[in-house]
Each structure stands twice: as structure tokens, then as C-alpha cells.
Design a protein around this motif. Sequence first.
Motif, mmCIF file in Angstrom:
data_model
loop_
_atom_site.group_PDB
_atom_site.id
_atom_site.type_symbol
_atom_site.label_atom_id
_atom_site.label_comp_id
_atom_site.label_asym_id
_atom_site.label_seq_id
_atom_site.Cartn_x
_atom_site.Cartn_y
_atom_site.Cartn_z
ATOM 1 N N SER A 18 -4.477 -4.972 33.915
ATOM 2 C CA SER A 18 -3.592 -4.357 34.910
ATOM 3 C C SER A 18 -3.712 -5.027 36.269
ATOM 4 N N HIS A 19 -4.882 -5.593 36.540
ATOM 5 C CA HIS A 19 -5.143 -6.161 37.861
ATOM 6 C C HIS A 19 -5.033 -7.684 37.899
ATOM 7 N N VAL A 57 -9.832 -7.373 45.295
ATOM 8 C CA VAL A 57 -10.708 -8.534 45.358
ATOM 9 C C VAL A 57 -11.707 -8.501 44.200
ATOM 10 N N GLY A 58 -12.310 -7.357 43.955
ATOM 11 C CA GLY A 58 -13.286 -7.233 42.872
ATOM 12 C C GLY A 58 -12.701 -7.497 41.504
ATOM 13 N N PHE A 113 -3.563 -6.361 51.554
ATOM 14 C CA PHE A 113 -4.077 -5.207 50.811
ATOM 15 C C PHE A 113 -3.693 -3.972 51.609
ATOM 16 N N ASP A 114 -2.704 -3.226 51.131
ATOM 17 C CA ASP A 114 -2.202 -2.042 51.824
ATOM 18 C C ASP A 114 -2.951 -0.825 51.287
ATOM 19 N N PHE A 115 -3.882 -0.311 52.095
ATOM 20 C CA PHE A 115 -4.730 0.804 51.670
ATOM 21 C C PHE A 115 -4.106 2.165 51.965
ATOM 22 N N GLY A 116 -2.839 2.169 52.322
ATOM 23 C CA GLY A 116 -2.133 3.423 52.552
ATOM 24 C C GLY A 116 -1.813 4.091 51.218
ATOM 25 N N PRO A 117 -0.869 5.002 51.237
ATOM 26 C CA PRO A 117 -0.504 5.686 49.997
ATOM 27 C C PRO A 117 0.011 4.702 48.942
ATOM 28 N N SER A 118 -0.199 5.056 47.683
ATOM 29 C CA SER A 118 0.340 4.244 46.580
ATOM 30 C C SER A 118 1.859 4.261 46.635
ATOM 31 N N LEU A 119 2.469 3.266 46.039
ATOM 32 C CA LEU A 119 3.924 3.275 45.900
ATOM 33 C C LEU A 119 4.306 4.410 44.958
#
Length: 170
Positions: A18-19, A57-58, A113-119
Motif C-alpha cells: 500500500s505504501h 519515510v519509514g 508529507f501532509d499530516f493534516g486530515p486524511s483525504l
Amino acid sequence: MFLSVFDMFKVGIGPSSSHTMGPMVAAGMFLDLLRASPFEAAGLKARLHGSLAFTGVGHATDRATLLGLAGFSPETYDAAKAEATLEAMKRNKEVSPDGLGTLHLDPASDIVFDFGPSLPGHTNGMILMATDAQGDVILQQTYYSIGGGFVVTAEDMASGVSTGDMDPYP
């Protein structure tokens, strides 16, 4: 859509399909969309949302996205060539995917990397963008990596396409 055992069990890059596989496939889909577009792009950008941002990143999501935008695919992945491409990309801040010429892509600033709410469609969301010479977005598409390397667009998701639509035996 028919789904075979070869679609479910894939050899691909990891550690998480998935990533890694999904974002690389999405980037390839975006390059195809860009090739069919009447616009002439000068650069590429990506915004990773939700789980793709938080563990990006991980789980090498940034690398998979960059390599996908450079024209790599999970099916033909060459690790040595990928490392050389990433090094060149960091140094030159550009990629040259087949049929699109040389495009600006700075791994340090063009992968966000948008750490806000998920889409809204899925926790593994990403927005890929092409920009013109001035940096204005001329083409944009939202993709969701829905598991197992499968990818759908926001339009697919809105029209009801999901992993259930890939199951020949509901």
C-alpha cells in the motif's frame, strides 16, 4: 473486473504494498495522464496524506513516489538503477520520464508529507500535480492506494469503484 491469484500475490517492492507499490503505480498512472494532456509540464509535485504521510519515510513511500514519477514500475523494478536514479534526482532536481522530457522534481521540497486530515476517500491518499514553468499547477489527480498495490482515482472512488468491484465472486 476479473481478479486472478496473480493479481493478489505479487512480487514487488516493499515493505508495504500500500505504501510502495500503490504510490509507484499511481505515479505511473499520472505520467500516462500527463502524456495524454494538451499541457506542457515543466515540473512534478506530490502531496502524501493520511497513512502515506505519517509512515511515508519509514515505509519508503517517498522513494516509491519519486521512482514512479521517474518512470519506474513494480513489475520491472531494478534496485541498482533505482538507487542511481534517486541519487541523480537529489543532485540534479529533475526526472526524465519517457515521452515527457526533463521535468523539475526536487525530492526535498516537491514531495510534501501532509499530516493534516486524511483525504475523504481513503487513509492512503495522494495528490499528484504537474506544474508549468512558473510553478502553477496545470494538471492534478487524487489517487488512493487501497491495498495490495491496487490504486483508484478520486473519481473511481466517488463512482463506487472499490476492492469489492475487483472480486469476481462476491
